[in-house]
Design an enzyme around this catalytic site. Structure first.
Site, PDB file in Angstrom:
ATOM      1  N   GLY A  22     -70.667 -42.487  12.794  1.00 53.40           N
ATOM      2  CA  GLY A  22     -69.620 -43.427  12.394  1.00 53.40           C
ATOM      3  C   GLY A  22     -68.410 -43.482  13.314  1.00 53.40           C
ATOM      4  O   GLY A  22     -67.291 -43.703  12.850  1.00 53.40           O
ATOM      5  N   ASN A  24     -67.872 -45.843  15.445  1.00 51.24           N
ATOM      6  CA  ASN A  24     -67.417 -47.243  15.364  1.00 51.24           C
ATOM      7  C   ASN A  24     -66.682 -47.493  14.056  1.00 51.24           C
ATOM      8  O   ASN A  24     -65.685 -48.203  14.024  1.00 51.24           O
ATOM      9  CB  ASN A  24     -68.605 -48.204  15.503  1.00 51.24           C
ATOM     10  CG  ASN A  24     -68.953 -48.449  16.954  1.00 51.24           C
ATOM     11  OD1 ASN A  24     -68.274 -49.212  17.636  1.00 51.24           O
ATOM     12  ND2 ASN A  24     -69.986 -47.779  17.431  1.00 51.24           N
ATOM     13  N   ARG A 101     -81.411 -49.776  10.203  1.00 47.62           N
ATOM     14  CA  ARG A 101     -82.439 -50.307   9.317  1.00 47.62           C
ATOM     15  C   ARG A 101     -82.810 -51.707   9.778  1.00 47.62           C
ATOM     16  O   ARG A 101     -81.940 -52.477  10.200  1.00 47.62           O
ATOM     17  CB  ARG A 101     -81.886 -50.445   7.881  1.00 47.62           C
ATOM     18  CG  ARG A 101     -81.555 -49.158   7.197  1.00 47.62           C
ATOM     19  CD  ARG A 101     -82.761 -48.455   6.650  1.00 47.62           C
ATOM     20  NE  ARG A 101     -83.600 -49.300   5.805  1.00 47.62           N
ATOM     21  CZ  ARG A 101     -84.812 -48.949   5.383  1.00 47.62           C
ATOM     22  NH1 ARG A 101     -85.318 -47.780   5.720  1.00 47.62           N
ATOM     23  NH2 ARG A 101     -85.522 -49.761   4.629  1.00 47.62           N
ATOM     24  N   ILE A 102     -84.090 -52.007   9.690  1.00 48.21           N
ATOM     25  CA  ILE A 102     -84.517 -53.398   9.890  1.00 48.21           C
ATOM     26  C   ILE A 102     -84.316 -54.091   8.551  1.00 48.21           C
ATOM     27  O   ILE A 102     -84.780 -53.610   7.510  1.00 48.21           O
ATOM     28  CB  ILE A 102     -85.993 -53.449  10.332  1.00 48.21           C
ATOM     29  CG1 ILE A 102     -86.121 -52.802  11.715  1.00 48.21           C
ATOM     30  CG2 ILE A 102     -86.498 -54.891  10.350  1.00 48.21           C
ATOM     31  CD1 ILE A 102     -87.548 -52.646  12.192  1.00 48.21           C
ATOM     32  N   LEU A 103     -83.594 -55.199   8.572  1.00 45.74           N
ATOM     33  CA  LEU A 103     -83.236 -55.865   7.317  1.00 45.74           C
ATOM     34  C   LEU A 103     -84.257 -56.945   6.973  1.00 45.74           C
ATOM     35  O   LEU A 103     -84.826 -57.590   7.860  1.00 45.74           O
ATOM     36  CB  LEU A 103     -81.849 -56.497   7.450  1.00 45.74           C
ATOM     37  CG  LEU A 103     -80.728 -55.515   7.801  1.00 45.74           C
ATOM     38  CD1 LEU A 103     -79.440 -56.264   8.111  1.00 45.74           C
ATOM     39  CD2 LEU A 103     -80.514 -54.517   6.668  1.00 45.74           C
ATOM     40  N   ASN A 117     -73.295 -57.366  13.640  1.00 54.46           N
ATOM     41  CA  ASN A 117     -73.853 -56.096  14.116  1.00 54.46           C
ATOM     42  C   ASN A 117     -73.340 -55.821  15.522  1.00 54.46           C
ATOM     43  O   ASN A 117     -73.005 -56.755  16.263  1.00 54.46           O
ATOM     44  CB  ASN A 117     -75.385 -56.218  14.153  1.00 54.46           C
ATOM     45  CG  ASN A 117     -76.064 -54.935  14.614  1.00 54.46           C
ATOM     46  OD1 ASN A 117     -75.684 -53.833  14.200  1.00 54.46           O
ATOM     47  ND2 ASN A 117     -77.067 -55.060  15.464  1.00 54.46           N
ATOM     48  N   HIS A 119     -74.698 -53.887  18.954  1.00 54.78           N
ATOM     49  CA  HIS A 119     -75.931 -53.342  19.520  1.00 54.78           C
ATOM     50  C   HIS A 119     -75.646 -52.861  20.939  1.00 54.78           C
ATOM     51  O   HIS A 119     -75.058 -53.592  21.743  1.00 54.78           O
ATOM     52  CB  HIS A 119     -77.027 -54.410  19.535  1.00 54.78           C
ATOM     53  CG  HIS A 119     -78.320 -53.884  20.080  1.00 54.78           C
ATOM     54  ND1 HIS A 119     -79.167 -53.076  19.329  1.00 54.78           N
ATOM     55  CD2 HIS A 119     -78.900 -54.010  21.297  1.00 54.78           C
ATOM     56  CE1 HIS A 119     -80.208 -52.740  20.082  1.00 54.78           C
ATOM     57  NE2 HIS A 119     -80.070 -53.287  21.276  1.00 54.78           N
ATOM     58  N   SER A 146     -73.154 -55.528  22.730  1.00 53.76           N
ATOM     59  CA  SER A 146     -73.054 -56.906  22.224  1.00 53.76           C
ATOM     60  C   SER A 146     -72.705 -56.889  20.744  1.00 53.76           C
ATOM     61  O   SER A 146     -73.229 -56.070  19.981  1.00 53.76           O
ATOM     62  CB  SER A 146     -74.403 -57.627  22.354  1.00 53.76           C
ATOM     63  OG  SER A 146     -74.899 -57.567  23.669  1.00 53.76           O
ATOM     64  N   THR A 151     -79.185 -62.614  12.217  1.00 46.62           N
ATOM     65  CA  THR A 151     -80.110 -63.596  11.659  1.00 46.62           C
ATOM     66  C   THR A 151     -81.458 -62.908  11.501  1.00 46.62           C
ATOM     67  O   THR A 151     -81.563 -61.701  11.727  1.00 46.62           O
ATOM     68  CB  THR A 151     -80.227 -64.831  12.585  1.00 46.62           C
ATOM     69  OG1 THR A 151     -80.622 -64.377  13.871  1.00 46.62           O
ATOM     70  CG2 THR A 151     -78.912 -65.595  12.681  1.00 46.62           C
ATOM     71  N   GLN A 181     -70.036 -46.645  24.281  1.00 48.14           N
ATOM     72  CA  GLN A 181     -69.347 -46.498  22.989  1.00 48.14           C
ATOM     73  C   GLN A 181     -67.839 -46.671  23.131  1.00 48.14           C
ATOM     74  O   GLN A 181     -67.192 -47.230  22.242  1.00 48.14           O
ATOM     75  CB  GLN A 181     -69.670 -45.145  22.367  1.00 48.14           C
ATOM     76  CG  GLN A 181     -71.048 -45.158  21.713  1.00 48.14           C
ATOM     77  CD  GLN A 181     -71.107 -44.341  20.434  1.00 48.14           C
ATOM     78  OE1 GLN A 181     -70.401 -43.346  20.310  1.00 48.14           O
ATOM     79  NE2 GLN A 181     -71.952 -44.736  19.511  1.00 48.14           N
ATOM     80  N   GLU A 184     -67.325 -50.154  22.813  1.00 49.68           N
ATOM     81  CA  GLU A 184     -67.570 -50.612  21.437  1.00 49.68           C
ATOM     82  C   GLU A 184     -66.349 -50.376  20.552  1.00 49.68           C
ATOM     83  O   GLU A 184     -65.999 -51.213  19.723  1.00 49.68           O
ATOM     84  CB  GLU A 184     -68.780 -49.869  20.845  1.00 49.68           C
ATOM     85  CG  GLU A 184     -70.090 -50.222  21.515  1.00 49.68           C
ATOM     86  CD  GLU A 184     -71.306 -49.639  20.809  1.00 49.68           C
ATOM     87  OE1 GLU A 184     -71.175 -48.567  20.162  1.00 49.68           O
ATOM     88  OE2 GLU A 184     -72.386 -50.260  20.903  1.00 49.68           O
TER      89      GLU A 184
HETATM   90  C1  GAR Z   1     -73.494 -47.546  18.215  1.00 49.99           C
HETATM   91  O1  GAR Z   1     -73.472 -47.280  19.595  1.00 49.99           O
HETATM   92  C2  GAR Z   1     -74.177 -48.870  17.935  1.00 49.99           C
HETATM   93  O2  GAR Z   1     -74.077 -49.769  19.003  1.00 49.99           O
HETATM   94  C3  GAR Z   1     -75.605 -48.464  17.716  1.00 49.99           C
HETATM   95  O3  GAR Z   1     -75.531 -47.259  17.028  1.00 49.99           O
HETATM   96  C4  GAR Z   1     -74.377 -46.542  17.472  1.00 49.99           C
HETATM   97  C5  GAR Z   1     -73.702 -45.953  16.255  1.00 49.99           C
HETATM   98  O4  GAR Z   1     -72.772 -45.019  16.639  1.00 49.99           O
HETATM   99  N1  GAR Z   1     -76.313 -49.446  16.978  1.00 49.99           N
HETATM  100  C6  GAR Z   1     -77.593 -49.733  17.152  1.00 49.99           C
HETATM  101  O5  GAR Z   1     -78.304 -49.153  17.927  1.00 49.99           O
HETATM  102  C7  GAR Z   1     -78.112 -50.863  16.277  1.00 49.99           C
HETATM  103  N2  GAR Z   1     -79.352 -51.360  16.761  1.00 49.99           N
HETATM  104  P1  GAR Z   1     -71.629 -44.548  15.642  1.00 49.99           P
HETATM  105  O6  GAR Z   1     -72.326 -44.087  14.365  1.00 49.99           O
HETATM  106  O7  GAR Z   1     -70.978 -43.413  16.342  1.00 49.99           O
HETATM  107  O8  GAR Z   1     -70.718 -45.692  15.409  1.00 49.99           O
END
Ligand code: GAR
Length: 227
Positions: A22, A24, A101-103, A117, A119, A146, A151, A181, A184
């Site tokens: 977590g 992000n 998770r795949i939704l 999301n 990614h 990104s 969708t 990250q 992000e």
């Molecule tokens: C993030 O880097 C995010 O981009 C990725 O998971 C990480 C979560 O890190 N998401 C995916 O891969 C989705 N397909 P965090 O728990 O430290 O935020």
């Protein structure tokens, strides 16, 4: 997006879904402490009871919930339970922040236009997992992240914004992942803020609208924003 209620403005309600540490989520929580923040994180949910991000939310006084996917027979019943829980929180925006998770199409359609999301790749490159390792293996010199509307297509929805990072000569997937990250943690809170301000929307033909106009190109933030 800030409808008025007898002169008193109501803030958009944000729910964040996580599966892991977590970081992000933490960036979103931190940015939401700004006095002028235009939204409110009203819940944080996880499909994993041990997700570290749950503690981050609890420390910030945010309601948390767990819907453990191992307790459900299939994707449909898990997503139905998730929809029921989310409905109770009446979110204006559902933010996927490392929700692995795949939704189902049902869930995605239910929250169309209010589900985003992040990614860790420059989509459409490297949909799915292990994006940093795959970028290194391919010999890419640029990688990144990104933010997109979700969708039915996995990691394929309309892209709102991207941030690039250089791939350095001695990068491992850890060092490259950390650089991604860091981007992000700046980019996602800004996009969420813009959504709450009503500046970003999904148009009827799945086009990303910024201030009411289709974006001519995927948004990128000026480099100094990341310093
Ligand atoms: C993030 O880097 C995010 O981009 C990725 O998971 C990480 C979560 O890190 N998401 C995916 O891969 C989705 N397909 P965090 O728990 O430290 O935020």
């Amino acid at each position: 997006m800030t409808p008025s209620d007898g002169g008193k403005s109501i803030q958009p309600r944000i729910v964040v879904l996580i599966s892991g540490s977590g970081t992000n989520l933490q960036a979103l929580i931190d940015s939401a402490t700004a006095a002028d923040y235009p939204g409110r994180i009203v819940g944080v949910g996880s499909n994993r009871p041990d997700a570290g991000g749950l503690e981050r939310a609890q420390r910030a006084g945010i309601e948390t919930f767990v819907i453990d996917h191992t307790q459900y027979d299939n994707r449909e019943s898990f997503d139905a339970a998730l929809i029921r829980k989310l409905e109770k929180l009446t979110p204006d925006l559902v933010v996927l922040a490392g929700f692995m998770r795949i939704l189902t199409d049902d869930l995605v359609r239910y929250f169309r236009g209010r589900l985003i999301n992040i990614h860790p790749s420059i989509l459409p490159n490297y949909q799915g997992l292990k994006t940093h390792a795959r970028a290194l293996e391919a010999g890419d010199t640029v990688h990144g992240t990104s933010v997109h509307f979700v969708t039915e297509e996995l990691d394929g929805g309309p892209i709102i914004a991207q941030a690039e990072v250089p791939v350095l000569e001695n990068d491992t997937d850890q060092t490259l992942g950390a650089r991604v990250q860091a981007r992000e943690h700046v980019l996602y809170p800004i996009i969420v803020r813009w959504f709450c301000e009503g500046r970003i929307n999904l148009g009827p033909d799945d086009e990303v609208l910024f201030d009411g106009e289709p974006i001519p190109a995927i948004l990128t933030l000026p480099a100094d924003v990341y310093q």
